[in-house]
Design an enzyme around this catalytic site. Structure first.
Site, PDB file in Angstrom:
ATOM      1  N   ALA A  32      20.377 -12.988  27.079  1.00 57.99           N
ATOM      2  CA  ALA A  32      19.570 -11.776  26.855  1.00 57.99           C
ATOM      3  C   ALA A  32      18.592 -12.082  25.712  1.00 57.99           C
ATOM      4  CB  ALA A  32      20.439 -10.554  26.572  1.00 57.99           C
ATOM      5  N   HIS A  37      15.762 -15.298  19.115  1.00 56.07           N
ATOM      6  CA  HIS A  37      16.314 -16.551  19.649  1.00 56.07           C
ATOM      7  C   HIS A  37      15.220 -17.619  19.737  1.00 56.07           C
ATOM      8  CE1 HIS A  37      19.182 -13.599  21.723  1.00 56.07           C
ATOM      9  NE2 HIS A  37      20.011 -14.381  21.053  1.00 56.07           N
ATOM     10  N   LYS A 151      20.540 -13.220  10.818  1.00 57.68           N
ATOM     11  CA  LYS A 151      20.958 -11.878  11.229  1.00 57.68           C
ATOM     12  C   LYS A 151      22.488 -11.775  11.278  1.00 57.68           C
ATOM     13  CE  LYS A 151      21.477  -8.754  14.740  1.00 57.68           C
ATOM     14  NZ  LYS A 151      22.583  -9.002  15.637  1.00 57.68           N
ATOM     15  N   GLN A 155      28.639 -14.868  10.240  1.00 62.55           N
ATOM     16  CA  GLN A 155      28.836 -15.928  11.233  1.00 62.55           C
ATOM     17  C   GLN A 155      28.307 -17.267  10.688  1.00 62.55           C
ATOM     18  OE1 GLN A 155      28.385 -15.470  15.637  1.00 62.55           O
ATOM     19  NE2 GLN A 155      26.363 -16.306  15.249  1.00 62.55           N
TER      20      GLN A 155
HETATM   21  P1  AMP Z   1      23.526 -14.350  20.090  1.00 63.70           P
HETATM   22  O1  AMP Z   1      22.891 -14.616  21.415  1.00 63.70           O
HETATM   23  O2  AMP Z   1      23.477 -12.929  19.669  1.00 63.70           O
HETATM   24  O3  AMP Z   1      24.902 -14.965  19.987  1.00 63.70           O
HETATM   25  O4  AMP Z   1      22.634 -15.116  19.016  1.00 63.70           O
HETATM   26  C1  AMP Z   1      22.375 -16.487  19.129  1.00 63.70           C
HETATM   27  C2  AMP Z   1      21.751 -16.974  17.848  1.00 63.70           C
HETATM   28  O5  AMP Z   1      20.516 -16.292  17.642  1.00 63.70           O
HETATM   29  C3  AMP Z   1      22.629 -16.690  16.613  1.00 63.70           C
HETATM   30  O6  AMP Z   1      22.533 -17.783  15.719  1.00 63.70           O
HETATM   31  C4  AMP Z   1      21.991 -15.455  16.052  1.00 63.70           C
HETATM   32  O7  AMP Z   1      22.194 -15.293  14.663  1.00 63.70           O
HETATM   33  C5  AMP Z   1      20.533 -15.711  16.359  1.00 63.70           C
HETATM   34  N1  AMP Z   1      19.786 -14.454  16.351  1.00 63.70           N
HETATM   35  C6  AMP Z   1      20.119 -13.302  17.003  1.00 63.70           C
HETATM   36  N2  AMP Z   1      19.238 -12.317  16.708  1.00 63.70           N
HETATM   37  C7  AMP Z   1      18.352 -12.850  15.837  1.00 63.70           C
HETATM   38  C8  AMP Z   1      17.220 -12.342  15.141  1.00 63.70           C
HETATM   39  N3  AMP Z   1      16.835 -11.076  15.278  1.00 63.70           N
HETATM   40  N4  AMP Z   1      16.544 -13.182  14.322  1.00 63.70           N
HETATM   41  C9  AMP Z   1      16.933 -14.471  14.159  1.00 63.70           C
HETATM   42  N5  AMP Z   1      17.992 -15.011  14.787  1.00 63.70           N
HETATM   43  C10 AMP Z   1      18.700 -14.218  15.606  1.00 63.70           C
END
Ligand code: AMP
Length: 280
Positions: A32, A37, A151, A155
């Protein structure tokens, strides 16, 4: 962009690139995808010869089965975004490819204090699952650099600890949070907000800003209560509005001018749980 579904195919391909001396960056995601990302992909592209992104909705990090079932899945759009960003490799595995020996944890990761606070307290087992999947993905992809978003502040700290305790040969790179025009941190979960909920969601960032702005004016207890009242009045259910030491996540009851601090908020709007943070 090469798309691999099988771990063995991915490993073969990346092994050859490594043997040819090409440095690689790895961006693990749950799909998504949004511009946040993509900013990780772009930074990896700027710093490495090869960028690998994975999309895997990891069942072992969901402590709520309903949350897992409702997690948005938009694979076709994700592939289009990654192609436009010139990502080199996408790993798109089924669960069995990531966990060929089953999903149960083989060991309890000694993540220490950081696992016990904030999201660790509200989402039991979550960070064990995160550590499990990232260790597995790092062993498969063997990247030179790992890209994570600020963000997910806690984690990042958990995975820094994982890299240390497992002595994984990878450099951690943390990328600033990408935000919408109203300050809302971009998140895959934002897609699940209704229009009225989305109109309110920027309030979380406004609260973080007010915590920052008022740091030399009021006690944190007063600012925390103001934020809680504002959020609750608009129908949010905050899990926490917290100040912590930015390096250790030690919880702080008040502003401590001699420390680097981070403010962190987790709050539900309806059944969507949003998190955000700001280093003060
Ligand atoms: P997720 O798909 O939510 O597991 O996120 C994958 C990676 O993208 C993780 O390292 C998140 O911290 C990073 N990420 C998610 N949202 C953001 C954002 N708004 N800005 C920067 N990195 C993000």
């Amino acid at each position: 962009m090469y798309i691999f579904h099988k771990s063995s195919d991915l490993k073969d391909y990346l092994g050859k690139q490594k043997a040819a001396g090409i440095k690689s960056g790895f961006v693990p995601t749950m799909g998504a995808l949004h511009s946040g990302h993509i900013s990780l992909v772009s930074q990896s592209k700027a710093e490495n010869g090869l960028t690998v992104c994975s999309i895997f909705v990891n069942p072992t990090q969901f402590n709520d089965a309903g949350d897992l079932a409702k997690y948005p899945r938009t694979t076709e759009e994700d592939i289009a975004l990654l192609t436009a960003a010139d990502c080199d490799v996408l790993f798109l595995p089924e669960v069995d490819e990531v966990y060929p020996e089953g999903q149960q944890l083989k060991e309890h990761y000694d993540l220490g204090y950081i696992e016990t606070v904030l999201d660790g307290a509200y989402r039991p087992g979550h960070f064990q699952g995160v550590a499990q999947v990232v260790e597995q993905l790092l062993r498969l992809t063997a990247p030179d650099r790992l890209y994570l978003g600020q963000k997910d502040y806690q984690q990042c700290m958990v995975l820094k600890r994982l890299i240390e305790i497992k002595k994984l040969p990878v450099e951690l790179r943390i990328v600033p949070t990408s935000r919408e025009a109203d300050g809302l941190a971009m998140s895959s979960r934002n897609r699940r907000l209704t229009e009225p909920q989305r109109a309110l969601a920027g309030l979380i960032y406004q609260c973080l800003i007010s915590i920052q702005v008022k740091k030399n004016m009021q006690t944190f207890a007063i600012v925390e209560k103001e934020c809680r009242d504002i959020l609750e009045k608009k129908g949010f259910k905050p899990d926490y509005i917290q100040l912590a030491d930015a390096n250790t996540l030690e919880l702080l009851t008040d502003y401590s001018p001699d420390r680097e601090m981070v403010a962190l908020i987790a709050a539900f709007i309806g059944d969507v749980r949003l998190i955000d943070n700001l280093v003060l």
